[in-house]
Design an enzyme around this catalytic site. Structure first.
Site, PDB file in Angstrom:
ATOM      1  N   LYS A  71      -6.175 -56.578  35.169  1.00  0.00           N
ATOM      2  CA  LYS A  71      -7.327 -56.837  36.050  1.00  0.00           C
ATOM      3  C   LYS A  71      -8.550 -55.969  35.743  1.00  0.00           C
ATOM      4  O   LYS A  71      -9.673 -56.358  36.024  1.00  0.00           O
ATOM      5  CB  LYS A  71      -6.920 -56.666  37.512  1.00  0.00           C
ATOM      6  CG  LYS A  71      -6.000 -57.770  37.971  1.00  0.00           C
ATOM      7  CD  LYS A  71      -5.687 -57.666  39.432  1.00  0.00           C
ATOM      8  CE  LYS A  71      -4.763 -58.814  39.806  1.00  0.00           C
ATOM      9  NZ  LYS A  71      -4.452 -58.842  41.224  1.00  0.00           N
ATOM     10  N   ASP A 107      -9.196 -61.189  45.246  1.00  0.00           N
ATOM     11  CA  ASP A 107      -8.131 -60.422  45.921  1.00  0.00           C
ATOM     12  C   ASP A 107      -8.633 -59.839  47.240  1.00  0.00           C
ATOM     13  O   ASP A 107      -7.916 -59.856  48.251  1.00  0.00           O
ATOM     14  CB  ASP A 107      -7.655 -59.262  45.038  1.00  0.00           C
ATOM     15  CG  ASP A 107      -6.621 -59.693  44.009  1.00  0.00           C
ATOM     16  OD1 ASP A 107      -6.013 -60.769  44.180  1.00  0.00           O
ATOM     17  OD2 ASP A 107      -6.424 -58.947  43.025  1.00  0.00           O
TER      18      ASP A 107
END
Ligand code: NAP
Length: 290
Positions: A71, A107
């Site tokens: 990420k 997220d």
């Protein structure tokens, strides 16, 4: 990777990816919204990451999700970052558009949507300082938490989080301490919620481990483990035994996934509570059958 241009292609990039429910979930979304598309998991070695992004960009893919451990390391391979991804410093969704690879973060949105109670004015203990933790920290600060105490195995990574975020959220008291330090128990005493954003407890990683000791928990604490596979991590088992309120990462996963699809399709897909319930049911069945 073979690209049939009549079918929209979406991928999950990570290592490992076998545990992920994203392919099952995204294919349900595609079917529900009648989008002619296919979502597949790609197991990628760190040394191949740049090549895979280039291949997808040139090969006609529409979008991808990024999972553990890429990420943050994906960022240098991207052409554009959304404001959220830049603020958070972590990317979990890519859109391939006009020959560019664009990075987004859903997220933080997924975590925020998954909370069914307010956290404004509260203290949160956050375990982890990776990509997911960065999104959760942003959500907690944006929702008006008074204090976030961050614990991570690698202390300098937690300190980096404070360096990156304190200036952006001056009204929130951010502090760090090493994981399993005795001070952790003290910090948890007056916290409303503890969030596990480490990989500890995840299937195929450390399924029988908890990121903290049982004696650190107390019954007034909300224990949120963002891991969803297994659905009941060691930490959640400890929380249950203590009588804490608890939740796993399934609802967050669903909301971040739907938000990713909206970004890829460029359309405001109508939100349907019945779809969320259907996906939750199917994913729970999938987890039980694994
Ligand atoms: P990441 O960037 O690779 O970060 C991993 C984190 O876990 C780091 O803080 C790392 O600490 C810690 N960690 C790993 N192994 C450890 C160990 N043996 N002992 C102590 N700490 C350890 O991964 P991520 O993308 O943030 O994901 C973290 C977890 O969240 C994964 O389990 C992932 O499945 C889950 N997740 C769930 C959702 C959802 O929608 N529910 C969304 C995102 C992520 P160091 O810094 O010391 O390495």
């Amino acid at each position: 990777m073979n690209h049939d241009h009549s079918i929209k292609k979406f991928y999950l990039i990570g290592n490992p990816v076998k545990h992920s429910l994203s392919p099952v979930m995204q294919n349900i979304f595609l079917n529900y919204y009648e989008i002619q598309g296919k979502y597949e998991a790609l197991l990628v070695e760190p040394s191949d990451l740049a090549g895979v992004v280039k291949q997808l960009k040139q090969g006609g893919a529409l979008g991808a999700n990024i999972t553990v451990p890429f990420k943050e390391s994906i960022i240098p391979h991207l052409d554009v970052l959304s404001d959220d991804a830049r603020l958070i410093g972590s990317v979990n969704a890519l859109r391939f558009h006009d020959g560019l690879a664009e990075g987004f973060n859903t997220d933080a949105f997924g975590f925020q949507k998954s909370l069914s109670f307010p956290i404004a004015g509260d203290k949160i203990v956050l375990l982890g300082a990776g990509g997911a933790a960065r999104g959760i920290l942003t959500a907690c600060c944006s929702l008006g938490c008074h204090e976030v105490a961050i614990y991570n195995r690698t202390i300098h990574r937690a300190r980096k989080l404070i360096d990156d975020f304190q200036g952006k959220f001056p009204h929130v008291h951010l502090k760090t301490i090493q994981l399993n330090d005795e001070r952790l128990a003290m910090e948890i005493l007056d916290a409303k919620m503890i969030v596990n954003a480490t990989s500890v407890g995840m299937k195929s990683h450390s399924e029988d481990s908890s990121p903290l000791k049982a004696e650190f928990l107390h019954k007034d604490l909300i224990v949120y483990d963002i891991i969803y596979n297994p659905p009941e991590t060691k930490l959640i088992q400890l929380a249950k035994a203590k009588g804490c309120c608890y939740m796993n990462g399934l609802t967050m996963l669903i909301h971040q996934g739907l938000e990713s699809l909206k970004i890829w399709i460029g359309d405001d897909l109508p939100f349907a509570e019945s779809l969320i319930r259907q996906v939750e049911k199917t994913l729970n069945e999938e987890l039980l059958s694994q």
